[in-house]
Design a protein around this motif. Structure first.
Motif, short mmCIF file in Angstrom:
data_model
loop_
_atom_site.label_atom_id
_atom_site.label_comp_id
_atom_site.label_asym_id
_atom_site.label_seq_id
_atom_site.Cartn_x
_atom_site.Cartn_y
_atom_site.Cartn_z
N PHE A 24 0.83 -1.20 0.00
CA PHE A 24 0.00 0.00 0.00
C PHE A 24 0.86 1.25 0.00
CE2 PHE A 24 0.45 -0.83 4.55
CZ PHE A 24 0.64 0.42 5.11
N GLN A 25 0.27 2.28 -0.59
CA GLN A 25 0.87 3.62 -0.60
C GLN A 25 0.18 4.42 0.49
OE1 GLN A 25 3.35 5.27 -2.79
NE2 GLN A 25 3.16 6.51 -0.95
N HIS A 26 0.98 4.92 1.38
CA HIS A 26 0.51 5.77 2.48
C HIS A 26 0.12 7.12 1.88
CE1 HIS A 26 0.73 7.49 6.52
NE2 HIS A 26 0.98 6.29 6.98
N ILE A 27 -0.88 7.78 2.45
CA ILE A 27 -1.27 9.10 1.96
C ILE A 27 -0.11 10.09 2.11
CG2 ILE A 27 -2.29 9.95 4.11
CD1 ILE A 27 -4.55 11.13 2.28
N THR A 78 -5.94 7.21 4.90
CA THR A 78 -6.44 6.30 3.87
C THR A 78 -5.24 5.67 3.19
OG1 THR A 78 -8.42 7.63 3.49
CG2 THR A 78 -7.79 6.09 1.75
N PHE A 79 -5.25 4.34 3.11
CA PHE A 79 -4.19 3.61 2.43
C PHE A 79 -4.70 3.17 1.07
CE2 PHE A 79 -2.48 1.81 6.73
CZ PHE A 79 -1.96 3.05 7.05
N HIS A 80 -3.84 3.24 0.05
CA HIS A 80 -4.18 2.76 -1.29
C HIS A 80 -3.46 1.43 -1.51
CE1 HIS A 80 -5.36 2.68 -5.45
NE2 HIS A 80 -4.10 2.44 -5.78
N PHE A 81 -4.24 0.36 -1.63
CA PHE A 81 -3.70 -0.99 -1.77
C PHE A 81 -3.63 -1.40 -3.23
CE2 PHE A 81 -5.04 -0.94 2.59
CZ PHE A 81 -4.03 -1.64 3.22
#
Length: 142
Positions: free
Chosen positions: A23-26, A111-114
């Motif tokens: 995941f990319q951290h905000i 919010t994490f982007h997976f």
């Protein structure tokens, strides 16, 4: 005393090849990570990795395949982490999604982007997170 941390290499098979969830951290400075967290005083590393995977990803249907590696690692702040890396199997999961972790603390309101990676070179994971990816992608687990 070392701080116990449980890391999860959530994996799935896609077109006959393994993929690992990241995941990319905000906060872009936090980098690309795998789900992980601190082992609470009242739980085992296995219990912690199950809890952390659910809290950080929102996924609940998975199987812990086993402990891949255990080591001691020095964090940037000098703290020693006793790290437990688990391989976790998923049958069903989206190709990508956003999720707000439910564990509270420093992740509250984030919010994490997976998304999935197909090999170790595809992204640069933050320090230490990719240390045992070769066990997933090259099947050289101990």
């Amino acid at each position: 005393m070392a701080i116990k941390k449980a890391y999860g290499y959530m994996t799935r098979m896609k077109d006959g090849a393994p993929q690992v969830l990241v995941f990319q951290h905000i906060n872009l400075e936090a980098g690309i990570q795998i789900p992980k967290g601190t082992v609470d005083a009242n739980e085992t590393p296995l219990e912690a990795v199950i809890r952390e995977m659910k809290e950080e990803t929102g996924l609940v249907e998975f199987v812990v395949d086993g402990l891949l590696a255990e080591d001691f690692w020095e964090n940037d702040d000098g703290a020693i982490h006793h790290r437990y890396f688990y391989k976790i199997l998923l049958e069903e999961a989206p190709d990508e999604w956003d999720y707000q972790p439910t564990g509270g603390g420093a992740e509250e309101g984030l919010t994490f982007h997976f998304f999935w990676i197909n090999n170790q070179q595809e992204v640069e994971l933050v320090r230490g997170h990719g240390d045992y990816l070769d066990y997933i992608f090259h099947k050289t687990a101990p």
